[in-house]
Design an enzyme around this catalytic site. Structure first.
Site, mmCIF file in Angstrom:
data_model
loop_
_atom_site.group_PDB
_atom_site.id
_atom_site.type_symbol
_atom_site.label_atom_id
_atom_site.label_comp_id
_atom_site.label_asym_id
_atom_site.label_seq_id
_atom_site.Cartn_x
_atom_site.Cartn_y
_atom_site.Cartn_z
ATOM 1 N N SER A 119 0.955 -1.356 0.160
ATOM 2 C CA SER A 119 0.035 -0.125 0.064
ATOM 3 C C SER A 119 0.844 1.328 -0.029
ATOM 4 O O SER A 119 0.322 2.291 -0.164
ATOM 5 C CB SER A 119 -0.950 0.056 1.216
ATOM 6 O OG SER A 119 -0.337 -0.660 2.510
ATOM 7 N N HIS A 140 -2.755 -3.103 -6.216
ATOM 8 C CA HIS A 140 -3.103 -2.850 -4.678
ATOM 9 C C HIS A 140 -4.634 -3.149 -4.744
ATOM 10 O O HIS A 140 -5.418 -2.065 -5.141
ATOM 11 C CB HIS A 140 -2.638 -1.160 -4.629
ATOM 12 C CG HIS A 140 -2.884 -0.568 -3.335
ATOM 13 N ND1 HIS A 140 -3.219 0.476 -3.090
ATOM 14 C CD2 HIS A 140 -3.063 -1.518 -2.012
ATOM 15 C CE1 HIS A 140 -3.457 0.780 -1.915
ATOM 16 N NE2 HIS A 140 -3.368 -0.395 -1.405
ATOM 17 N N GLU A 152 -5.853 -0.530 -7.891
ATOM 18 C CA GLU A 152 -4.880 0.310 -8.153
ATOM 19 C C GLU A 152 -3.792 -0.257 -8.842
ATOM 20 O O GLU A 152 -3.079 -1.071 -8.053
ATOM 21 C CB GLU A 152 -4.436 1.150 -7.018
ATOM 22 C CG GLU A 152 -4.696 2.679 -7.068
ATOM 23 C CD GLU A 152 -4.226 3.292 -5.992
ATOM 24 O OE1 GLU A 152 -3.881 4.696 -5.942
ATOM 25 O OE2 GLU A 152 -3.660 2.873 -4.826
ATOM 26 N N ASN A 190 -4.050 6.506 -1.027
ATOM 27 C CA ASN A 190 -3.232 6.845 0.138
ATOM 28 C C ASN A 190 -2.708 8.247 0.192
ATOM 29 O O ASN A 190 -2.791 9.009 1.434
ATOM 30 C CB ASN A 190 -2.289 5.796 0.601
ATOM 31 C CG ASN A 190 -2.915 4.612 1.259
ATOM 32 O OD1 ASN A 190 -3.918 4.576 1.934
ATOM 33 N ND2 ASN A 190 -2.404 3.378 1.116
#
Ligand code: NAI
Length: 284
Positions: A119, A140, A152, A190
């Site tokens: 991540s 991801h 992702e 993120n």
């Protein structure tokens, strides 16, 4: 060459879910972990979720049995010797991941693609420890994997277009939506989520509002399904801090500085739901 046989490394929260969705979509899947206990737990979790899907009428008994027969479990990484794709989902630690990728580079066939579910760690750096950086990519998934639609896909500096295309096609076969992202700290998910959570923590730290009120503003005012502080408690405050550090260090920009209150909670062992206490109290 098409992807048919997949190994998932790490049978934890993410790996077990990834193995399940691959098996449900007809891939032959080997789930690997160094710990037999984690493999047993991963297997039990998969079978429980499949049973529940049948009970709720979301899956037929035949599809459940087909999924189970597509799955095998192994503590031997060398069983990846006939795999077309390996998806790594071990702990978020660069040393552990690079060791896994070096081993996989030796074990897997030349054509195999090596993907990481990291991540926050740079795909370019993971790829550099192998002799096939053009076949290394980030994949991801979101938690919980069987439910969340997004994957992702992160292109490292040397990832080839061919590798990207294979992984995009595979993601669609899993009935997920792929998004193409370049390799920068935090990727997209993120980079946007964590600063929002960090800002919510600053809002509490500066006494602007209580955790409950911050969450209410974001739920009722912005239509978020969950407030940022509740979400932080679910993700784990140690993980949130770790990712903020990656952004802060990676961009060298003070706008990503982790809130002192977040550091304090992590130091106190208030890690969120998993430790019983974070912005909310889960002990009782
Ligand atoms: P976890 O701690 O639940 O599972 C990790 C598993 O890897 C454990 O079962 C452990 O025994 C195993 N393992 C460790 N070293 C190994 C090795 N050398 N070979 C084989 N197995 C090994 O961790 P989790 O939450 O599943 O995270 C895994 C990865 O997914 C991390 O990179 C994390 O950043 C990423 N991720 C996590 C999300 C989350 O919400 N938990 C969301 C998206 C990505």
């Amino acid at each position: 060459m098409g992807i048919k046989t997949v190994m998932v490394i790490g049978a934890g929260q993410m790996g077990a879910g990834i193995a399940q969705v691959c098996a449900q979509s007809g891939f032959t899947v080997k789930l690997n972990d160094i710990a037999q206990e984690s493999l047993d737990k991963g297997k039990a979790g998969i079978e429980k979720r499949l049973d529940r899907a049948v009970e709720k009428g979301r899956m037929s008994e035949d599809d459940k049995n087909a999924t189970i027969s597509n799955l095998t479990y192994t503590t031997e990484m060398k069983d990846a010797s006939d795999c077309d794709l390996v998806i790594e989902a071990v702990v978020e630690n660069m040393d552990v991941k690079t060791k896994v990728f070096q081993a996989l580079d030796d074990i897997t066939p030349e054509h195999a693609i090596l993907a990481s579910n990291t991540s926050s760690l740079p795909i370019t750096e993971i790829a550099a420890v192998t002799n096939r950086p053009s076949q290394v990519i980030g994949m991801h998934f979101m938690n919980p994997v069987p439910v969340m639609k997004l994957v992702e896909i992160i292109k490292g500096l040397q990832t080839s277009d061919e590798t990207y295309q294979s992984i995009e096609d595979m993601t669609k076969e899993l009935s997920k939506t792929p998004v193409e992202v370049n390799d920068f700290p935090g990727f997209v998910s993120n980079r946007i989520l964590m600063p929002m959570i960090n800002e919510a923590i600053y809002t509490v730290y500066e006494g602007v509002a209580s955790p409950e009120d911050v969450d209410t503003v974001m739920k009722l005012g912005m239509n978020h399904p969950m407030g940022p502080l509740t979400l932080a408690d679910f993700i784990g405050l140690d993980t949130c801090l770790y990712i903020m550090e990656v952004l802060y260090e990676g961009f060298g920009d003070s706008k990503y500085r982790p809130c002192p209150l977040l550091r304090k909670y992590v130091k106190a062992g208030w890690l969120g739901k998993k430790s019983g206490r974070g912005f909310y109290n889960y002990e009782n």
